[in-house]
Motif scaffolding. Structure first.
Motif, PDB file in Angstrom:
ATOM      1  N   ASN A 110       1.328  -5.266  17.389  1.00 17.54           N
ATOM      2  CA  ASN A 110       0.232  -6.215  17.173  1.00 17.54           C
ATOM      3  C   ASN A 110      -0.348  -6.158  15.762  1.00 17.54           C
ATOM      4  O   ASN A 110      -1.554  -6.158  15.570  1.00 17.54           O
ATOM      5  CB  ASN A 110      -0.868  -5.984  18.214  1.00 17.54           C
ATOM      6  CG  ASN A 110      -1.484  -4.604  18.103  1.00 17.54           C
ATOM      7  OD1 ASN A 110      -0.833  -3.670  17.645  1.00 17.54           O
ATOM      8  ND2 ASN A 110      -2.730  -4.474  18.497  1.00 17.54           N
ATOM      9  N   GLY A 111       0.531  -6.158  14.771  1.00 17.45           N
ATOM     10  CA  GLY A 111       0.102  -6.181  13.371  1.00 17.45           C
ATOM     11  C   GLY A 111       1.340  -6.175  12.496  1.00 17.45           C
ATOM     12  O   GLY A 111       2.392  -5.716  12.936  1.00 17.45           O
ATOM     13  N   PRO A 112       1.243  -6.714  11.268  1.00 15.27           N
ATOM     14  CA  PRO A 112       2.430  -6.861  10.420  1.00 15.27           C
ATOM     15  C   PRO A 112       3.094  -5.543  10.043  1.00 15.27           C
ATOM     16  O   PRO A 112       4.326  -5.464   9.965  1.00 15.27           O
ATOM     17  CB  PRO A 112       1.897  -7.591   9.186  1.00 15.27           C
ATOM     18  CG  PRO A 112       0.421  -7.382   9.211  1.00 15.27           C
ATOM     19  CD  PRO A 112       0.040  -7.252  10.654  1.00 15.27           C
ATOM     20  N   GLY A 113       2.291  -4.493   9.822  1.00 18.02           N
ATOM     21  CA  GLY A 113       2.860  -3.186   9.495  1.00 18.02           C
ATOM     22  C   GLY A 113       3.384  -2.485  10.738  1.00 18.02           C
ATOM     23  O   GLY A 113       4.364  -1.748  10.694  1.00 18.02           O
ATOM     24  N   VAL A 122       7.297 -17.279   5.274  1.00 19.56           N
ATOM     25  CA  VAL A 122       6.394 -17.116   6.413  1.00 19.56           C
ATOM     26  C   VAL A 122       6.323 -15.639   6.763  1.00 19.56           C
ATOM     27  O   VAL A 122       7.359 -14.992   6.955  1.00 19.56           O
ATOM     28  CB  VAL A 122       6.893 -17.924   7.634  1.00 19.56           C
ATOM     29  CG1 VAL A 122       6.046 -17.605   8.862  1.00 19.56           C
ATOM     30  CG2 VAL A 122       6.866 -19.415   7.337  1.00 19.56           C
ATOM     31  N   LEU A 123       5.110 -15.106   6.798  1.00 16.56           N
ATOM     32  CA  LEU A 123       4.896 -13.706   7.183  1.00 16.56           C
ATOM     33  C   LEU A 123       4.789 -13.624   8.705  1.00 16.56           C
ATOM     34  O   LEU A 123       4.025 -14.382   9.311  1.00 16.56           O
ATOM     35  CB  LEU A 123       3.600 -13.186   6.557  1.00 16.56           C
ATOM     36  CG  LEU A 123       3.091 -11.842   7.077  1.00 16.56           C
ATOM     37  CD1 LEU A 123       4.017 -10.699   6.688  1.00 16.56           C
ATOM     38  CD2 LEU A 123       1.675 -11.574   6.582  1.00 16.56           C
ATOM     39  N   ILE A 124       5.542 -12.711   9.302  1.00 19.42           N
ATOM     40  CA  ILE A 124       5.415 -12.470  10.743  1.00 19.42           C
ATOM     41  C   ILE A 124       4.344 -11.395  10.928  1.00 19.42           C
ATOM     42  O   ILE A 124       4.540 -10.254  10.524  1.00 19.42           O
ATOM     43  CB  ILE A 124       6.756 -11.988  11.348  1.00 19.42           C
ATOM     44  CG1 ILE A 124       7.899 -12.927  10.973  1.00 19.42           C
ATOM     45  CG2 ILE A 124       6.620 -11.854  12.874  1.00 19.42           C
ATOM     46  CD1 ILE A 124       7.710 -14.360  11.393  1.00 19.42           C
ATOM     47  N   ARG A 125       3.211 -11.753  11.498  1.00 18.25           N
ATOM     48  CA  ARG A 125       2.072 -10.827  11.595  1.00 18.25           C
ATOM     49  C   ARG A 125       1.992 -10.071  12.914  1.00 18.25           C
ATOM     50  O   ARG A 125       1.368  -9.013  12.980  1.00 18.25           O
ATOM     51  CB  ARG A 125       0.755 -11.588  11.394  1.00 18.25           C
ATOM     52  CG  ARG A 125       0.471 -11.979   9.953  1.00 18.25           C
ATOM     53  CD  ARG A 125      -0.985 -12.420   9.819  1.00 18.25           C
ATOM     54  NE  ARG A 125      -1.884 -11.378  10.245  1.00 18.25           N
ATOM     55  CZ  ARG A 125      -2.333 -10.402   9.457  1.00 18.25           C
ATOM     56  NH1 ARG A 125      -1.971 -10.356   8.201  1.00 18.25           N
ATOM     57  NH2 ARG A 125      -3.140  -9.491   9.927  1.00 18.25           N
ATOM     58  N   ALA A 126       2.561 -10.630  13.989  1.00 15.96           N
ATOM     59  CA  ALA A 126       2.512  -9.924  15.274  1.00 15.96           C
ATOM     60  C   ALA A 126       3.563 -10.482  16.221  1.00 15.96           C
ATOM     61  O   ALA A 126       3.871 -11.671  16.172  1.00 15.96           O
ATOM     62  CB  ALA A 126       1.134 -10.056  15.906  1.00 15.96           C
ATOM     63  N   VAL A 127       4.120  -9.603  17.035  1.00 20.18           N
ATOM     64  CA  VAL A 127       5.059 -10.014  18.079  1.00 20.18           C
ATOM     65  C   VAL A 127       4.661  -9.327  19.379  1.00 20.18           C
ATOM     66  O   VAL A 127       3.883  -8.371  19.378  1.00 20.18           O
ATOM     67  CB  VAL A 127       6.532  -9.656  17.721  1.00 20.18           C
ATOM     68  CG1 VAL A 127       6.949 -10.295  16.417  1.00 20.18           C
ATOM     69  CG2 VAL A 127       6.739  -8.151  17.682  1.00 20.18           C
ATOM     70  N   GLU A 128       5.197  -9.855  20.467  1.00 17.61           N
ATOM     71  CA  GLU A 128       4.927  -9.327  21.797  1.00 17.61           C
ATOM     72  C   GLU A 128       6.234  -8.732  22.317  1.00 17.61           C
ATOM     73  O   GLU A 128       7.260  -9.404  22.256  1.00 17.61           O
ATOM     74  CB  GLU A 128       4.535 -10.545  22.648  1.00 17.61           C
ATOM     75  CG  GLU A 128       3.810 -10.298  23.895  1.00 17.61           C
ATOM     76  CD  GLU A 128       3.354 -11.648  24.482  1.00 17.61           C
ATOM     77  OE1 GLU A 128       2.314 -12.159  24.058  1.00 17.61           O
ATOM     78  OE2 GLU A 128       4.074 -12.177  25.341  1.00 17.61           O
ATOM     79  N   TYR A 160       0.813  -1.212   0.000  1.00 17.38           N
ATOM     80  CA  TYR A 160       0.000   0.000   0.000  1.00 17.38           C
ATOM     81  C   TYR A 160       0.847   1.262   0.000  1.00 17.38           C
ATOM     82  O   TYR A 160       0.367   2.318   0.401  1.00 17.38           O
ATOM     83  CB  TYR A 160      -0.966   0.016   1.191  1.00 17.38           C
ATOM     84  CG  TYR A 160      -1.915  -1.156   1.202  1.00 17.38           C
ATOM     85  CD1 TYR A 160      -2.890  -1.276   0.220  1.00 17.38           C
ATOM     86  CD2 TYR A 160      -1.814  -2.145   2.166  1.00 17.38           C
ATOM     87  CE1 TYR A 160      -3.757  -2.359   0.211  1.00 17.38           C
ATOM     88  CE2 TYR A 160      -2.676  -3.234   2.173  1.00 17.38           C
ATOM     89  CZ  TYR A 160      -3.640  -3.330   1.193  1.00 17.38           C
ATOM     90  OH  TYR A 160      -4.498  -4.394   1.183  1.00 17.38           O
ATOM     91  N   GLY A 161       2.098   1.151  -0.419  1.00 16.49           N
ATOM     92  CA  GLY A 161       2.973   2.323  -0.449  1.00 16.49           C
ATOM     93  C   GLY A 161       3.332   2.845   0.916  1.00 16.49           C
ATOM     94  O   GLY A 161       3.921   3.927   1.040  1.00 16.49           O
ATOM     95  N   ILE A 162       2.966   2.131   1.969  1.00 15.44           N
ATOM     96  CA  ILE A 162       3.078   2.665   3.327  1.00 15.44           C
ATOM     97  C   ILE A 162       3.780   1.722   4.293  1.00 15.44           C
ATOM     98  O   ILE A 162       4.644   2.142   5.050  1.00 15.44           O
ATOM     99  CB  ILE A 162       1.665   2.958   3.893  1.00 15.44           C
ATOM    100  CG1 ILE A 162       0.921   3.917   2.981  1.00 15.44           C
ATOM    101  CG2 ILE A 162       1.761   3.539   5.296  1.00 15.44           C
ATOM    102  CD1 ILE A 162      -0.511   4.097   3.379  1.00 15.44           C
ATOM    103  N   HIS A 163       3.390   0.469   4.287  1.00 15.44           N
ATOM    104  CA  HIS A 163       3.867  -0.463   5.301  1.00 15.44           C
ATOM    105  C   HIS A 163       4.832  -1.492   4.744  1.00 15.44           C
ATOM    106  O   HIS A 163       4.637  -1.987   3.637  1.00 15.44           O
ATOM    107  CB  HIS A 163       2.685  -1.199   5.932  1.00 15.44           C
ATOM    108  CG  HIS A 163       1.649  -0.287   6.486  1.00 15.44           C
ATOM    109  ND1 HIS A 163       0.403  -0.115   5.924  1.00 15.44           N
ATOM    110  CD2 HIS A 163       1.695   0.558   7.541  1.00 15.44           C
ATOM    111  CE1 HIS A 163      -0.275   0.773   6.615  1.00 15.44           C
ATOM    112  NE2 HIS A 163       0.478   1.204   7.598  1.00 15.44           N
ATOM    113  N   THR A 164       5.837  -1.843   5.539  1.00 13.24           N
ATOM    114  CA  THR A 164       6.723  -2.931   5.127  1.00 13.24           C
ATOM    115  C   THR A 164       6.323  -4.198   5.874  1.00 13.24           C
ATOM    116  O   THR A 164       5.976  -4.166   7.052  1.00 13.24           O
ATOM    117  CB  THR A 164       8.203  -2.592   5.419  1.00 13.24           C
ATOM    118  OG1 THR A 164       8.352  -2.215   6.778  1.00 13.24           O
ATOM    119  CG2 THR A 164       8.678  -1.460   4.535  1.00 13.24           C
ATOM    120  N   MET A 165       6.354  -5.310   5.159  1.00 13.05           N
ATOM    121  CA  MET A 165       5.998  -6.611   5.707  1.00 13.05           C
ATOM    122  C   MET A 165       7.276  -7.430   5.864  1.00 13.05           C
ATOM    123  O   MET A 165       8.103  -7.477   4.952  1.00 13.05           O
ATOM    124  CB  MET A 165       5.053  -7.360   4.757  1.00 13.05           C
ATOM    125  CG  MET A 165       3.771  -6.632   4.406  1.00 13.05           C
ATOM    126  SD  MET A 165       2.498  -6.717   5.678  1.00 13.05           S
ATOM    127  CE  MET A 165       2.662  -5.083   6.374  1.00 13.05           C
TER     128      MET A 165
END
Length: 184
Positions: free
Chosen positions: A116-119, A100-106, A82-87
Motif C-alpha cells: 500500500n505505497g510506492p516504496g 505513470v507511477l504505480i503508487r499502490a497495488v492490492e 531517498y537512497g532507500i526506496h525504488t519507485m
DNA sequence: GGGACGATGTAT
DNA sequence: TACATCGTCCCT
C-alpha cells in the motif's frame, strides 16, 4: 470492454497519454516473475505528463536517468529515491517523456508483504534498479486487462510540493473501494 | 570534485 | 517531525 479473459496489455495501450493510462490502469492486473510469480491489482497511480510538467523527472531534460522516459512506451522506469526506496513507473506516450507511477497495488496471490505505497510495493514484488528499462511486453513484468473498477477518485499528486503551479494538478487516481491505497 | 536534494517509510 | 542513505543533477 472486458470479456473476462486474461489479455496482456499491448503497445497501443501504453502509447496513450500518461493521464489516460494512469486512470485506465486502476483495477488492472500486475504480474511479476521475479523469484516467483506474483499477481496483484493496481489501485493507485499518478500521471507525469512530460518536460512541461514540473513534477516530472523529464522536466530536467534528456539525462542518463530520464532517457528511458524519452524512449518508446511500454518500458519500465525504475529509480531510487531517498537512497532507500525504488519507485516503479511505466513509460507512456510517444517517446516524449511521459510516465505513470504505480503508487499502490492490492495482493491477489502469493504476496506476503504490504503493497500500500510506492516504496512498499516494489519491495514486496522484488522490483529493483536492475528492472529499469525493461519491456512490459515480455514476461518478467507485464499487465493484464481486468474488470473496470466501480469508482475512481482523482486528487493532486503526493510529495511534489516543489513543482510550483503543477503541485495541485489532478493527476493522482485511486480505487475508491480499495483498502490498499497509500496513506499520508 | 563535491554539495544539495528527493514520486518514501518508519519510528519517536 | 526526525531521519535513514545514495544516485543524479548541477555547480548556488
Amino acid at each position: 470492454m472486458w470479456f473476462g479473459e486474461l489479455i496482456k496489455l499491448d503497445k497501443d495501450f501504453y502509447q496513450q497519454d500518461a493521464k489516460t493510462v494512469a486512470k485506465a490502469l486502476i483495477g488492472k492486473r500486475l504480474i511479476t516473475n521475479i523469484g516467483s510469480k506474483k499477481i496483484s491489482r493496481i489501485v493507485e497511480t499518478e500521471a507525469y505528463l512530460g518536460p512541461h510538467d514540473l513534477a516530472c523527472h523529464s522536466a530536467k531534460g534528456l539525462t542518463t536517468r530520464t532517457k528511458v522516459m524519452f524512449g518508446p512506451a511500454a518500458k519500465t522506469y525504475v529509480y531510487l529515491i531517498y537512497g532507500i526506496h525504488t519507485m516503479f513507473n511505466i513509460v507512456t506516450g510517444n517517446s516524449d517523456g511521459q510516465a505513470v507511477l504505480i503508487r499502490a497495488v492490492e495482493p491477489v496471490s502469493l504476496i506476503k508483504a504490504n503493497t500500500n505505497g510506492p516504496g512498499k510495493l516494489t519491495k514486496a514484488l522484488g522490483i529493483g534498479l536492475e528492472h529499469n528499462d525493461i519491456s512490459l511486453l515480455n514476461n518478467t513484468i507485464y499487465l493484464e486487462d481486468a474488470k473496470p473498477v466501480n469508482k475512481i477518485i482523482t486528487t493532486s499528486r503526493i510529495g511534489i510540493d516543489y513543482a510550483k503551479e503543477w503541485k495541485d494538478a489532478p493527476l493522482r487516481f485511486y480505487d475508491f473501494d480499495s483498502k490498499f491505497v497509500s496513506k499520508r
